[in-house]
Design an enzyme around this catalytic site. Structure first.
Site, PDB file in Angstrom:
ATOM      1  N   GLU A 144      -2.080  -3.907   5.089  1.00  0.00           N
ATOM      2  CA  GLU A 144      -2.628  -5.341   4.917  1.00  0.00           C
ATOM      3  C   GLU A 144      -1.268  -6.525   4.684  1.00  0.00           C
ATOM      4  O   GLU A 144      -0.641  -5.761   3.538  1.00  0.00           O
ATOM      5  CB  GLU A 144      -3.610  -5.070   3.945  1.00  0.00           C
ATOM      6  CG  GLU A 144      -3.710  -4.681   2.932  1.00  0.00           C
ATOM      7  CD  GLU A 144      -4.816  -4.897   2.538  1.00  0.00           C
ATOM      8  OE1 GLU A 144      -5.694  -3.809   2.688  1.00  0.00           O
ATOM      9  OE2 GLU A 144      -4.737  -5.476   1.188  1.00  0.00           O
ATOM     10  N   CYS A 158       2.720 -12.254   0.430  1.00  0.00           N
ATOM     11  CA  CYS A 158       2.408 -10.389   0.187  1.00  0.00           C
ATOM     12  C   CYS A 158       2.706  -9.759   1.458  1.00  0.00           C
ATOM     13  O   CYS A 158       1.917  -9.762   1.699  1.00  0.00           O
ATOM     14  CB  CYS A 158       1.273 -10.798  -1.318  1.00  0.00           C
ATOM     15  SG  CYS A 158       1.787  -8.948  -1.219  1.00  0.00           S
ATOM     16  N   CYS A 179       1.234   4.673   0.544  1.00  0.00           N
ATOM     17  CA  CYS A 179       2.345   4.667  -0.881  1.00  0.00           C
ATOM     18  C   CYS A 179       2.375   6.074  -1.447  1.00  0.00           C
ATOM     19  O   CYS A 179       1.551   7.046  -1.437  1.00  0.00           O
ATOM     20  CB  CYS A 179       1.744   3.992  -2.378  1.00  0.00           C
ATOM     21  SG  CYS A 179       3.274   3.781  -3.477  1.00  0.00           S
ATOM     22  N   CYS A 198       0.463   5.925  -8.309  1.00  0.00           N
ATOM     23  CA  CYS A 198      -0.793   4.686 -10.050  1.00  0.00           C
ATOM     24  C   CYS A 198      -2.123   5.195 -10.255  1.00  0.00           C
ATOM     25  O   CYS A 198      -2.829   4.984  -9.044  1.00  0.00           O
ATOM     26  CB  CYS A 198      -0.236   3.728  -9.820  1.00  0.00           C
ATOM     27  SG  CYS A 198       1.923   4.101  -9.934  1.00  0.00           S
ATOM     28  N   CYS A 228      -4.035   2.525  -8.284  1.00  0.00           N
ATOM     29  CA  CYS A 228      -4.441   1.742  -6.781  1.00  0.00           C
ATOM     30  C   CYS A 228      -4.636   2.258  -5.912  1.00  0.00           C
ATOM     31  O   CYS A 228      -4.249   3.510  -6.041  1.00  0.00           O
ATOM     32  CB  CYS A 228      -2.263   2.142  -6.831  1.00  0.00           C
ATOM     33  SG  CYS A 228      -1.944   0.694  -5.617  1.00  0.00           S
ATOM     34  N   GLY A 243       2.626   0.004  -0.545  1.00  0.00           N
ATOM     35  CA  GLY A 243       4.211   0.895  -1.229  1.00  0.00           C
ATOM     36  C   GLY A 243       4.661   0.430  -1.933  1.00  0.00           C
ATOM     37  O   GLY A 243       4.919  -0.344  -2.914  1.00  0.00           O
ATOM     38  N   SER A 286       6.818  -2.846 -12.555  1.00  0.00           N
ATOM     39  CA  SER A 286       4.645  -2.444 -13.255  1.00  0.00           C
ATOM     40  C   SER A 286       5.056  -1.894 -14.310  1.00  0.00           C
ATOM     41  O   SER A 286       5.490  -0.911 -14.458  1.00  0.00           O
ATOM     42  CB  SER A 286       4.407  -2.093 -11.637  1.00  0.00           C
ATOM     43  OG  SER A 286       4.237  -2.638 -10.738  1.00  0.00           O
ATOM     44  N   ASN A 288      -7.715  -4.548 -10.942  1.00  0.00           N
ATOM     45  CA  ASN A 288      -9.026  -4.363 -10.184  1.00  0.00           C
ATOM     46  C   ASN A 288      -9.664  -3.407  -9.863  1.00  0.00           C
ATOM     47  O   ASN A 288      -9.291  -2.343  -9.330  1.00  0.00           O
ATOM     48  CB  ASN A 288      -7.996  -4.993  -9.133  1.00  0.00           C
ATOM     49  CG  ASN A 288      -8.589  -6.539  -8.116  1.00  0.00           C
ATOM     50  OD1 ASN A 288     -10.638  -5.922  -8.436  1.00  0.00           O
ATOM     51  ND2 ASN A 288      -8.448  -7.340  -7.577  1.00  0.00           N
ATOM     52  N   CYS A 336      -5.593  -4.954  -4.381  1.00  0.00           N
ATOM     53  CA  CYS A 336      -4.224  -4.242  -2.638  1.00  0.00           C
ATOM     54  C   CYS A 336      -5.084  -2.991  -2.537  1.00  0.00           C
ATOM     55  O   CYS A 336      -5.413  -1.820  -2.659  1.00  0.00           O
ATOM     56  CB  CYS A 336      -3.450  -3.913  -4.009  1.00  0.00           C
ATOM     57  SG  CYS A 336      -2.095  -4.465  -4.205  1.00  0.00           S
TER      58      CYS A 336
END
Ligand code: SAH
Length: 357
Positions: free
Chosen positions: A99, A112, A119, A123, A126, A166, A221, A297, A340
């Site tokens: 995406e 973006c 990935c 995390c 995520c 990623g 991050s 989120n 994300c």
């Protein structure tokens, strides 16, 4: 070329101009053909050889045969009614999906992009990491997210953020090739100053990136004011101590002069207390930097909650009292809500019979 092993052919969209020219010389094509094809690929954003109308048909057929073109196809898109944000789901040659997001800001249009399929950094908050990493993206596949979006929207893209699915520094060589092609004056010619790369913090890669001679904004991050809390949210902190990451980040500033960006996702009850804000202020004090606060989120696979608005505001106030540049990230496309990696994840969940993931 690294990560091209799954293909038998040369990935023509990932070649620098001089490499393309050499390739064409080797097959006895005149030099002006390389110029034409490079322009079709990187300026006119052709999605197929048939669009290259100033090439003779037999040459188009030869190129199709010899250098099959990597072009992403749109699977789905979600359009925000409120701010013009569009989230795209694109299909790759091997049927995997990624995406990308198009955002409109007053300073220009921004895209973006994803740098990998999935990935492996793990995390905890995520969605992109849940199925692990499937593979790295090729330079052409990173470029084409921008090219297709510009072609589909008909709008010029002036800013690019490598902040989608990623870890860009886990795909370093392809990332660099992508960045050099994107900033090439013969191509889309996007200014390095308008590009941001976001990393979870891999010190040797941050140092290598500092030496590339490109004035790109680097975002770290951070998400925690110390390594203990960071370890709870980001497994990468088990490998690299925060001190080491911060030293590399400071080195990036010294080498490039680019103001540093810290991303800090606020997670209810984990990293959003007054004491954390104070500790964060002390950590970044004296650095030429900017802190971006992002209320986390929530994703359905984990039970992390977003910090309350009041807490977010208090956190910001504490940083400001300590004279730290700070903003709360504006939520783009809130009405097409999908954190994300969630658009891709929901697609994979629905289509899991297709043998992916
Ligand atoms: N791997 C890179 C870039 C991709 S993630 C990195 O770690 O920076 C882009 C940013 O979104 C990172 O700051 C990441 O921590 C953050 N992020 C991921 N999922 C999130 C979520 N659910 N809520 C808030 N921020 C999130």
């Amino acid at each position: 070329m690294k990560e091209c092993e799954w293909m038998d052919n040369i990935d023509i969209k990932s070649l620098y101009f001089n490499e393309l020219a050499d390739e064409f010389t080797n097959i006895n094509l005149p030099a002006f053909r390389a110029k034409q094809v490079y322009e079709w690929l990187h300026v006119k954003l052709a999605g197929s050889y048939d669009e290259m109308s100033n090439l003779p048909k037999n040459l188009r057929e030869l190129l199709k045969e010899k250098y099959p073109l990597i072009t992403l196809s749109e699977v789905n898109s979600l359009h925000s009614e409120t701010d013009g944000t569009i989230k795209y789901l694109f299909r790759l040659k091997d049927d995997r999906v990624i995406e990308s997001v198009f955002m409109k800001y007053h300073h220009g249009n921004s895209v973006c992009i994803s740098s990998q399929v999935g990935c492996q950094m793990g995390c905890k908050f995520c969605a992109s990491t849940i199925g692990g990493k499937e593979r790295d993206l090729l330079p052409s596949e990173m470029l084409d997210q921008i090219y297709r979006i510009q072609a589909l929207t008909g709008e010029r893209v002036s800013n690019v953020v490598v902040m989608g699915t990623g870890e860009p520094f886990d795909n370093y060589d392809n990332l660099m090739r992508f960045l050099r092609l994107l900033t090439d004056s013969r191509g889309l010619n996007i200014s390095a100053r308008n590009i941001t790369v976001s990393t979870c913090g891999i010190p040797d890669k941050i140092r290598a990136f500092a030496k590339e001679g490109m004035p790109i904004t680097l975002a770290l991050s951070l998400h925690a004011p110390d390594n203990e809390i960071r370890k709870k949210l980001m497994p990468v902190a088990l490998k690299y101590d925060l001190k080491e990451v911060m030293e590399a980040f400071q080195y990036y500033y010294e080498e490039t002069g680019r103001r540093l960006t810290f991303e800090y996702s606020l997670v209810d009850g984990v990293n959003d207390e007054e004491e954390h804000a104070k500790k964060l202020s002390a950590l970044v004090k004296g650095l030429n930097c900017h802190v971006n606060l992002i209320p986390v989120n929530p994703i359905k696979e984990r039970n992390y909650r977003k910090s309350e608005n009041k807490k977010v505001q208090n956190f910001k106030n504490t940083l400001e009292k300590n004279r730290i540049n700070v903003t709360i990230r504006r939520e783009m496309g809130a009405d097409i809500d999908a954190a994300c990696g969630q658009l891709r994840k929901s697609y994979i969940d629905k289509n899991s019979g297709m043998g992916r993931n």
